[in-house]
Design a protein around this motif. Sequence first.
Motif, PDB file in Angstrom:
ATOM      1  N   PRO A 231       0.822  -1.214   0.000  1.00 28.15           N
ATOM      2  CA  PRO A 231       0.000   0.000   0.000  1.00 28.15           C
ATOM      3  C   PRO A 231       0.850   1.255   0.000  1.00 28.15           C
ATOM      4  CG  PRO A 231      -0.801  -1.590   1.616  1.00 28.15           C
ATOM      5  CD  PRO A 231       0.518  -2.108   1.131  1.00 28.15           C
ATOM      6  N   LEU A 232       0.492   2.187  -0.843  1.00 26.23           N
ATOM      7  CA  LEU A 232       1.185   3.468  -0.936  1.00 26.23           C
ATOM      8  C   LEU A 232       0.145   4.575  -0.957  1.00 26.23           C
ATOM      9  CD1 LEU A 232       3.761   2.606  -3.748  1.00 26.23           C
ATOM     10  CD2 LEU A 232       4.327   3.012  -1.350  1.00 26.23           C
ATOM     11  N   ARG A 233       0.522   5.729  -0.482  1.00 25.60           N
ATOM     12  CA  ARG A 233      -0.353   6.893  -0.540  1.00 25.60           C
ATOM     13  C   ARG A 233       0.115   7.780  -1.682  1.00 25.60           C
ATOM     14  NH1 ARG A 233      -1.495  11.462   4.156  1.00 25.60           N
ATOM     15  NH2 ARG A 233      -3.217  12.489   3.087  1.00 25.60           N
ATOM     16  N   GLU A 249       1.565  10.561 -10.819  1.00 26.83           N
ATOM     17  CA  GLU A 249       1.374  10.485  -9.382  1.00 26.83           C
ATOM     18  C   GLU A 249       2.674  10.071  -8.700  1.00 26.83           C
ATOM     19  OE1 GLU A 249      -3.324   9.275  -9.042  1.00 26.83           O
ATOM     20  OE2 GLU A 249      -1.833   7.668  -8.946  1.00 26.83           O
ATOM     21  N   VAL A 250       2.834  10.521  -7.461  1.00 24.47           N
ATOM     22  CA  VAL A 250       4.042  10.243  -6.688  1.00 24.47           C
ATOM     23  C   VAL A 250       3.650   9.738  -5.315  1.00 24.47           C
ATOM     24  CG1 VAL A 250       6.097  11.256  -5.640  1.00 24.47           C
ATOM     25  CG2 VAL A 250       5.396  11.982  -7.909  1.00 24.47           C
ATOM     26  N   ALA A 251       4.359   8.709  -4.824  1.00 19.58           N
ATOM     27  CA  ALA A 251       4.168   8.206  -3.459  1.00 19.58           C
ATOM     28  C   ALA A 251       5.547   8.118  -2.816  1.00 19.58           C
ATOM     29  CB  ALA A 251       3.486   6.849  -3.461  1.00 19.58           C
ATOM     30  N   VAL A 259       6.744   6.563  -8.738  1.00 21.10           N
ATOM     31  CA  VAL A 259       6.115   7.410  -9.755  1.00 21.10           C
ATOM     32  C   VAL A 259       5.303   6.506 -10.681  1.00 21.10           C
ATOM     33  CG1 VAL A 259       6.473   9.132 -11.560  1.00 21.10           C
ATOM     34  CG2 VAL A 259       8.117   8.939  -9.678  1.00 21.10           C
ATOM     35  N   ARG A 260       4.067   6.912 -11.019  1.00 15.29           N
ATOM     36  CA  ARG A 260       3.237   6.136 -11.934  1.00 15.29           C
ATOM     37  C   ARG A 260       2.348   7.068 -12.750  1.00 15.29           C
ATOM     38  NH1 ARG A 260      -1.273   3.408  -7.823  1.00 15.29           N
ATOM     39  NH2 ARG A 260      -2.520   5.299  -7.534  1.00 15.29           N
ATOM     40  N   LEU A 270       7.761   3.459 -11.584  1.00 12.82           N
ATOM     41  CA  LEU A 270       9.190   3.712 -11.478  1.00 12.82           C
ATOM     42  C   LEU A 270       9.498   4.025 -10.023  1.00 12.82           C
ATOM     43  CD1 LEU A 270       9.883   5.995 -14.590  1.00 12.82           C
ATOM     44  CD2 LEU A 270      10.274   3.546 -14.390  1.00 12.82           C
ATOM     45  N   ALA A 271      10.678   3.627  -9.570  1.00 13.84           N
ATOM     46  CA  ALA A 271      11.098   3.915  -8.209  1.00 13.84           C
ATOM     47  C   ALA A 271      12.391   4.703  -8.238  1.00 13.84           C
ATOM     48  CB  ALA A 271      11.279   2.631  -7.410  1.00 13.84           C
TER      49      ALA A 271
END
Length: 297
Positions: A231-233, A249-251, A259-260, A270-271
């Motif tokens: 889970p990511l916010r 989007e960024v978490a 990043v997605r 991507l990380a």
Amino acid sequence: MTNRGAGGVDRGIEDQWAGLPAGIRTQVDGYVLQDRFLQAVKLVWDAGRARGTGLHEAQQIVHLRYEHLGDRVARTPDSPLDLDSLAALAHGVPGRVVAIEAVWDGDTVHDWFVHLLALADEPASQKCLATIYWGTAVRVLDGADTGDRHPSAAAATRAGTALAEHLGVPFHFASPDTPDDGAPACAPDRRPGGSGRRELGHPVHRHHHADPVRQCGPVDAMARIPVNSSPLRWFKSSYSGSEGDDCVEVAARADVVHVRDSKVTAGPELAVAAASWGAFPAGVTARPDAPRPGYRG
């Protein structure tokens, strides 16, 4: 001796594309035809990395596939900027429209662009009537002289002024001559989140260059990660497209920033190592000579 092929295309880029397996090339073109730029770039990068294809080269390859496939690409439609369409959208806003406002926004995909908002009261609300990207503005302006003004600002000013006059309300654009997403807003308390500021403290765009970079930072700062690994916010720009789904989007976590593509939330991510995140935006904007992707805006 030149390393350019037909149409001035770098032969090295052509060779890297030709060197990919046929199945990968077919899948890349499938992503391009669906206008899924990030997925196409990631696939090229993943499949070509062992052969020396970097992230910047992967973006150049995908850019060429967009050019090759041309009108077959299911491009995201432009927001209509004619008075009748904007008025119809404004009349659909709950409450009474009290002002029309233009605000800057931007991301690593589109560079700077402008949102045209209708602000209302009774109840207090706002509605994004149009998102005006560079290409949208150029098509709408149809060769009109904008001077030194960004085309998105010129198109927003023309459309926003006409709509405001039609509705009998004021038009507000705090910084029409200089892209600035921190310019004073007409009614910041009506923006999503209440503060008028981005949810992320470090925006990834910068002052406009005609051909912004599309290179996504140092390769060694990236890592392939499993989809939906935990889970990511996720956060994105408060003004991300007319329907809020056209952005990146960024978490963030302590050790990594994810990043997605906000349109394909179940797709690849991507990380970026947290320690390298500060350099990542700089890498995105460090090459003004990089080709501007033809897939949107």
